[in-house]
Design a protein around this motif. Structure first.
Motif, PDB file in Angstrom:
ATOM      1  N   ARG A   1      -0.503   1.590  12.284  1.00  0.00           N
ATOM      2  CA  ARG A   1      -0.352   1.213  10.884  1.00  0.00           C
ATOM      3  C   ARG A   1      -1.724   0.789  10.369  1.00  0.00           C
ATOM      4  O   ARG A   1      -2.214  -0.283  10.694  1.00  0.00           O
ATOM      5  CB  ARG A   1       0.663   0.082  10.710  1.00  0.00           C
ATOM      6  N   ASN A   2      -2.360   1.664   9.599  1.00  0.00           N
ATOM      7  CA  ASN A   2      -3.698   1.392   9.048  1.00  0.00           C
ATOM      8  C   ASN A   2      -4.681   0.973  10.139  1.00  0.00           C
ATOM      9  O   ASN A   2      -5.211  -0.130  10.135  1.00  0.00           O
ATOM     10  CB  ASN A   2      -3.619   0.310   7.961  1.00  0.00           C
ATOM     11  N   GLU A   3      -4.921   1.889  11.093  1.00  0.00           N
ATOM     12  CA  GLU A   3      -5.812   1.588  12.218  1.00  0.00           C
ATOM     13  C   GLU A   3      -7.055   2.480  12.206  1.00  0.00           C
ATOM     14  O   GLU A   3      -7.514   2.948  13.252  1.00  0.00           O
ATOM     15  CB  GLU A   3      -5.064   1.750  13.543  1.00  0.00           C
ATOM     16  N   GLU A   4      -7.631   2.740  11.028  1.00  0.00           N
ATOM     17  CA  GLU A   4      -8.801   3.611  10.959  1.00  0.00           C
ATOM     18  C   GLU A   4      -9.993   3.049  11.735  1.00  0.00           C
ATOM     19  O   GLU A   4     -10.834   3.811  12.227  1.00  0.00           O
ATOM     20  CB  GLU A   4      -9.209   3.854   9.502  1.00  0.00           C
TER      21      GLU A   4
ATOM     22  N   LEU B   1       3.404   6.918  12.446  1.00  0.00           N
ATOM     23  CA  LEU B   1       2.314   6.443  11.584  1.00  0.00           C
ATOM     24  C   LEU B   1       2.805   5.912  10.256  1.00  0.00           C
ATOM     25  O   LEU B   1       3.602   6.549   9.566  1.00  0.00           O
ATOM     26  CB  LEU B   1       1.322   7.590  11.335  1.00  0.00           C
ATOM     27  N   THR B   2       2.311   4.720   9.901  1.00  0.00           N
ATOM     28  CA  THR B   2       2.449   4.161   8.560  1.00  0.00           C
ATOM     29  C   THR B   2       1.036   3.828   8.105  1.00  0.00           C
ATOM     30  O   THR B   2       0.401   2.938   8.662  1.00  0.00           O
ATOM     31  CB  THR B   2       3.302   2.880   8.564  1.00  0.00           C
ATOM     32  N   ALA B   3       0.512   4.558   7.131  1.00  0.00           N
ATOM     33  CA  ALA B   3      -0.904   4.362   6.798  1.00  0.00           C
ATOM     34  C   ALA B   3      -1.188   4.637   5.327  1.00  0.00           C
ATOM     35  O   ALA B   3      -0.667   5.595   4.750  1.00  0.00           O
ATOM     36  CB  ALA B   3      -1.788   5.251   7.662  1.00  0.00           C
ATOM     37  N   ALA B   4      -2.034   3.766   4.762  1.00  0.00           N
ATOM     38  CA  ALA B   4      -2.536   3.963   3.412  1.00  0.00           C
ATOM     39  C   ALA B   4      -4.059   4.052   3.439  1.00  0.00           C
ATOM     40  O   ALA B   4      -4.704   3.996   2.400  1.00  0.00           O
ATOM     41  CB  ALA B   4      -2.097   2.809   2.502  1.00  0.00           C
TER      42      ALA B   4
ATOM     43  N   VAL C   1       4.115  11.445  13.488  1.00  0.00           N
ATOM     44  CA  VAL C   1       5.398  11.367  12.798  1.00  0.00           C
ATOM     45  C   VAL C   1       5.291  10.229  11.794  1.00  0.00           C
ATOM     46  O   VAL C   1       5.164   9.063  12.174  1.00  0.00           O
ATOM     47  CB  VAL C   1       6.556  11.096  13.781  1.00  0.00           C
ATOM     48  N   GLU C   2       5.283  10.544  10.521  1.00  0.00           N
ATOM     49  CA  GLU C   2       5.133   9.501   9.501  1.00  0.00           C
ATOM     50  C   GLU C   2       6.451   8.750   9.324  1.00  0.00           C
ATOM     51  O   GLU C   2       7.521   9.353   9.224  1.00  0.00           O
ATOM     52  CB  GLU C   2       4.672  10.117   8.184  1.00  0.00           C
ATOM     53  N   VAL C   3       6.341   7.408   9.288  1.00  0.00           N
ATOM     54  CA  VAL C   3       7.518   6.549   9.204  1.00  0.00           C
ATOM     55  C   VAL C   3       7.287   5.451   8.169  1.00  0.00           C
ATOM     56  O   VAL C   3       6.149   5.144   7.810  1.00  0.00           O
ATOM     57  CB  VAL C   3       7.844   5.895  10.567  1.00  0.00           C
ATOM     58  N   THR C   4       8.366   4.845   7.702  1.00  0.00           N
ATOM     59  CA  THR C   4       8.264   3.686   6.830  1.00  0.00           C
ATOM     60  C   THR C   4       7.950   2.457   7.680  1.00  0.00           C
ATOM     61  O   THR C   4       8.160   2.462   8.891  1.00  0.00           O
ATOM     62  CB  THR C   4       9.565   3.476   6.048  1.00  0.00           C
TER      63      THR C   4
END
Length: 217
Positions: free
Chosen positions: A12-15, A42-45, A60-63
């Motif tokens: 989750r937002n781990e760039e 993945l949950t990412a903005a 796999v994109e998830v909420t």
């Protein structure tokens, strides 16, 4: 070295941490498994998805929701052969120590954190939860684990928690189903960058719901 291994590791937002984590994970997989698959719920903005496209991973994109991310990832892992390893992506779990779990007997192997060098509030939450659960193991909240396919096929459909309580709930459901749960010590250094995504208010609600299930006759 084992023939097949699937790794499920939510992000989750781990760039900031993703490149270092994946490089180390890939090296460790080459040493421990003949064939492997990496699944990242993945949950990412931020730029995490862009970074992941450079690596041999299945996204796999998830909420948002730790339990939801693991549930989706673990279900996907059943499409592939072999046991399933889970871990955090901020390098508070060391990929280089996966052999400790792989060499331990059991249907579900828990990586118990032996070096706690994280902020006091995170230590307090983990210690409190582990103490309240009153079970035979020392660390129910560590995500560094190895699941057999049989455990996932039998227990995963029963798990109700969508947040952090997913981690202890699946342990107790495995125990109730008669599976062998083992524990092995692993390191737990502080994250190398970024910030924790834990929501204590949301997790408190999730734990209260789980504890009501845990202690009812």
């Amino acid at each position: 070295m084992i023939p097949n291994l699937t790794v499920v590791t939510p992000m989750r937002n781990e760039e900031e941490t993703a490149p270092t984590f994946l490089e180390r994970l890939l090296k460790s997989l080459h040493r421990n498994a003949s064939n492997w698959k990496i699944i990242i719920p993945l949950t990412a903005a931020d730029r995490t998805l862009e970074i992941l496209k450079q690596y041999p991973v299945e996204v796999v994109e998830v909420t948002p929701g730790l339990g939801l991310a693991y549930s989706v990832g673990l279900k996907k892992a059943l499409d592939y052969p072999g046991p399933v390893l889970t871990m955090d992506t901020d390098l508070s779990h060391l990929p280089e120590e996966m052999d400790r779990l792989l060499s331990t007997e059991g249907d579900l192997i828990l990586g118990a954190r032996t070096e706690i060098k994280v902020p006091f509030h995170r230590r307090l939450v983990s210690k409190t939860v582990n103490a309240i659960l009153l079970g035979p193991y020392s660390d129910y909240t560590s995500a560094y684990r190895l699941y057999s396919r049989t455990v996932l096929e039998r227990v995963l459909p029963q798990v109700k928690s969508k947040g952090f309580a997913f981690l202890p709930e699946i342990v107790f459901r495995a125990l109730r189903a008669g599976f062998k749960v083992s524990e092995v010590g692993v390191s737990f250094p502080p994250r190398i960058a970024g910030t924790s995504k834990m929501s204590y208010r949301a997790n408190l609600r999730d734990y209260l719901r789980f504890l009501a299930w845990r202690y009812r006759p």
